[in-house]
Each structure stands twice: as structure tokens, then as C-alpha cells.
Design a protein around this motif. Structure first.
Motif, mmCIF file in Angstrom:
data_model
loop_
_atom_site.group_PDB
_atom_site.id
_atom_site.type_symbol
_atom_site.label_atom_id
_atom_site.label_comp_id
_atom_site.label_asym_id
_atom_site.label_seq_id
_atom_site.Cartn_x
_atom_site.Cartn_y
_atom_site.Cartn_z
ATOM 1 N N SER A 1 21.365 0.520 3.580
ATOM 2 C CA SER A 1 20.844 -0.358 4.620
ATOM 3 C C SER A 1 19.322 -0.377 4.490
ATOM 4 O O SER A 1 18.758 0.462 3.803
ATOM 5 C CB SER A 1 21.230 0.180 5.996
ATOM 6 N N HIS B 1 19.498 4.502 4.840
ATOM 7 C CA HIS B 1 20.866 4.713 5.322
ATOM 8 C C HIS B 1 21.842 4.186 4.282
ATOM 9 O O HIS B 1 21.704 3.070 3.808
ATOM 10 C CB HIS B 1 21.093 4.002 6.655
ATOM 11 N N ALA C 1 25.859 3.455 3.524
ATOM 12 C CA ALA C 1 27.209 3.291 4.070
ATOM 13 C C ALA C 1 28.191 3.825 3.042
ATOM 14 O O ALA C 1 28.172 3.421 1.876
ATOM 15 C CB ALA C 1 27.483 1.828 4.369
ATOM 16 N N ASN C 2 29.045 4.745 3.448
ATOM 17 C CA ASN C 2 30.022 5.363 2.563
ATOM 18 C C ASN C 2 31.373 4.663 2.665
ATOM 19 O O ASN C 2 31.669 3.994 3.650
ATOM 20 C CB ASN C 2 30.176 6.849 2.910
ATOM 21 N N PHE D 1 28.005 7.037 7.631
ATOM 22 C CA PHE D 1 26.666 6.681 7.182
ATOM 23 C C PHE D 1 25.895 7.955 6.893
ATOM 24 O O PHE D 1 26.012 8.942 7.629
ATOM 25 C CB PHE D 1 25.918 5.889 8.269
ATOM 26 N N GLU E 1 26.056 4.815 12.864
ATOM 27 C CA GLU E 1 24.708 4.795 12.296
ATOM 28 C C GLU E 1 23.649 5.144 13.345
ATOM 29 O O GLU E 1 22.654 5.797 13.036
ATOM 30 C CB GLU E 1 24.432 3.423 11.686
#
Length: 65
Positions: free
Chosen positions: A3, A11, A13-14, A19, A36
Motif C-alpha cells: 500500500s 504496508h 497486504a498478505n 497486513f 490495517e
């Protein structure tokens, strides 16, 4: 996928829906969360380890003597 960077942290995202917050100075993952927004508190409390930061500074080239 990353992000946009906020306050010196990236950040990520998995795939599992969580996060990660990654410090852009010392490159460690400081927290993971399902939301998040929950990464804000750990980011505010994070302090980089000076010993770890030293590893990322440019070191002079060593030449054999």
C-alpha cells in the motif's frame, strides 16, 4: 502488494488477509494485523535499533593490504 507509504512505513497486504507494517529505515516488519488500521499504534511506538541501522549504511570498500 504494498500500500502507499504512510509516516515512514510501508504496508503489505498478505494472501491470508493480514497486513504487515514495514519500517522504511531499518526494514523490519514491526507488526502484522487483520485490520490495517491496527498498525497505527505499533508504528507510533517503533524505534529503530541503531545497531541494525549501522548495517545498512555504506561501509568503506576494504582493499587487501
Amino acid at each position: 502488494m504494498f500500500s502507499p507509504v504512510r509516516n515512514g512505513f510501508a504496508h503489505r497486504a498478505n494472501r491470508d488477509g493480514t497486513f504487515d507494517s514495514i519500517c522504511r529505515q531499518c526494514f523490519i516488519t514491526i507488526a502484522s494485523s487483520v485490520r490495517e488500521a491496527d498498525l497505527d499504534a505499533p508504528e507510533k511506538n517503533h524505534m529503530c535499533d541503531p545497531a541494525q541501522l549501522w548495517q545498512f549504511q555504506e561501509q568503506p570498500e576494504r582493499r587487501p593490504t
